[in-house]
Design an enzyme around this catalytic site. Structure first.
Site, short mmCIF file in Angstrom:
data_model
loop_
_atom_site.label_atom_id
_atom_site.label_comp_id
_atom_site.label_asym_id
_atom_site.label_seq_id
_atom_site.Cartn_x
_atom_site.Cartn_y
_atom_site.Cartn_z
N ARG A 226 0.84 -1.20 0.00
CA ARG A 226 0.00 0.00 0.00
C ARG A 226 0.88 1.25 0.00
NH1 ARG A 226 -2.18 -3.54 3.86
NH2 ARG A 226 -4.29 -4.28 3.37
N LYS A 251 -2.52 -1.75 7.55
CA LYS A 251 -3.93 -1.33 7.60
C LYS A 251 -4.74 -2.23 8.53
CE LYS A 251 -7.95 -0.51 4.66
NZ LYS A 251 -8.49 -0.56 3.27
N HIS A 319 -3.83 2.98 -5.86
CA HIS A 319 -4.18 1.67 -5.29
C HIS A 319 -4.38 0.62 -6.37
CE1 HIS A 319 -5.27 -0.59 -1.70
NE2 HIS A 319 -6.23 -1.18 -2.39
N HIS A 345 -3.80 -9.47 3.04
CA HIS A 345 -5.25 -9.59 3.14
C HIS A 345 -5.61 -10.66 4.17
CE1 HIS A 345 -5.09 -7.58 -0.84
NE2 HIS A 345 -6.22 -7.05 -0.41
N TYR A 354 -9.20 -8.71 -5.81
CA TYR A 354 -7.96 -8.33 -6.49
C TYR A 354 -7.47 -9.39 -7.46
CZ TYR A 354 -7.62 -4.66 -2.96
OH TYR A 354 -7.85 -3.58 -2.17
#
Length: 380
Positions: A226, A251, A319, A345, A354
């Site tokens: 990211r 995140k 992104h 993830h 994705y």
């Protein structure tokens, strides 16, 4: 039925005192052992009596909630306390989001007390935000907002009520945000770069006078990291010998170790060995010193936006580079678990957003599979 003072079977009944004030209003005061003294003022004696009767009944049943603080505390005041006590415990990006969204909530709902903010009022706020009634285009037409934007508005408001009830002792029977319908989550963005778009983008960042933008963009495509993870990278997190990067803050709050491709290693070496690199920072991608003399992460967004406009790539978001990198890992044959370990993830369902393969790539693989099967049949 009446009970005598000595009758042990008589239930404990709190007594309300009604007092007429100098302004002609009626004040009901309830004193009961084990409960704080409670009072409220009304315009009529009947209203005072009704309130006292209901409150006494709630006390007897153990269902009474002290609502006075919720009647006095406005949403604006509650948000100020939330921003000073709760927001500082969050990540920097979440702190910025809280500050921005609190302004919206104050503008629309700030004057309501916490007790007065009903699910109906919050639902109207939701619909107004979704319709974009508070922002207009040049022709005066409302510009609707994305569902996820409004979901985040409601998430902050809902957490405010949760904290107020559980930690601040604000007496409310329930969190009103929990009793309304949330907008459906957005479908998610599945943008892939075409070969032409990638060539134009990489050629542009390679030509830019500041090599920082080149390193950041190419590094994103190599690692699927990211933007916030890239620009905050420091020397201590990088191990070029083992070809890994250790991310301590992510995140989803879970630390992870990212393996580096040979291309990613070369980019980091180039950045670390650059002759113009200053000695006063351990940031990999650093900016110019601020007024306080300290260097902070390189703010690449202005340059990124300018390059997109010049190359006709307005629809490409930074992104999307992460999306592209993850999709390429899948196309290369990595398992879901392996891709998740690289990208961070936590949810496989989230990861599927994705991993949409290009239809044309599937066509090639279909032809290859069918040719292989036909060849096996003929040889047998």
């Amino acid at each position: 039925m009446r009970y005598s003072a000595n009758d042990s079977t008589a239930p404990e009944v709190p007594l309300a005192t009604l007092v007429k004030t100098e302004l002609g209003k009626w004040k009901a005061v309830i004193r009961k052992t084990g409960w704080p003294t409670t009072s409220k003022t009304f315009r009529t004696k009947r209203d005072a009596e009704d309130w006292a009767r209901r409150t006494e009944d709630e006390m007897v049943r153990g269902a009474y909630i002290q609502r006075a603080p919720a009647d006095r505390l406005t949403v604006e005041e509650a948000l100020k306390r939330y921003l000073s006590e709760v927001t500082p415990t969050k990540r920097p990006s979440s702190q910025a989001s809280d500050n921005n969204r609190s302004k919206i909530l104050v503008e629309h709902l700030g004057k309501y007390s916490l007790a007065a903010l009903t699910p109906e009022i919050i639902a109207k706020f939701r619909e107004s935000r979704l319709a974009g009634e508070d922002r207009r285009d040049a022709k005066g037409k409302a510009i609707p907002r994305a569902n996820d934007t409004v979901r985040l508005d409601l998430a902050l408001l809902g957490h405010l009520f949760t904290v107020a009830i559980k930690e601040w002792g604000i007496g409310l029977p329930a969190n009103p945000v929990m009793n309304i319908r949330r907008p459906a989550p957005g479908p998610g963005r599945n943008r892939r770069l075409s070969p032409d778009e990638e060539k134009r983008l990489l050629d542009a960042v390679d030509r830019h006078s500041n090599p920082m933008i080149r390193w950041i963009v190419r590094f994103a495509l190599e690692t699927a990291m990211r933007a916030s993870e890239i620009v905050t990278l420091r020397r201590m997190q990088v191990d070029l010998k083992r070809r890994i990067v250790r991310l301590l803050e992510t995140k989803n709050t879970q630390p992870r170790t990212v393996p580096l491709s040979s291309g990613a290693v070369e980019l980091l070496r180039e950045a670390l060995d650059h002759p113009a690199r200053p000695r006063d920072t351990d940031l990999i991608f650093y900016g110019e010193p601020g007024k306080d003399g300290k260097r902070r992460p390189y703010q690449f967004n202005p340059v990124w936006m300018k390059i997109k406009r010049e190359q006709g790539l307005r629809d490409v978001r930074f992104h999307d580079l992460r999306h592209e990198a993850v999709s390429r890992f899948v196309e290369a044959g990595f398992s879901d678990q392996e891709v998740s370990a690289i990208s961070g993830h936590k949810s496989m369902q989230m990861l599927k957003r994705y991993t949409h393969l290009r239809a044309e790539d599937l066509v090639v693989r279909m032809d290859e599979a069918l040719r292989s099967r036909k060849g096996n049949v003929q040889s047998s």
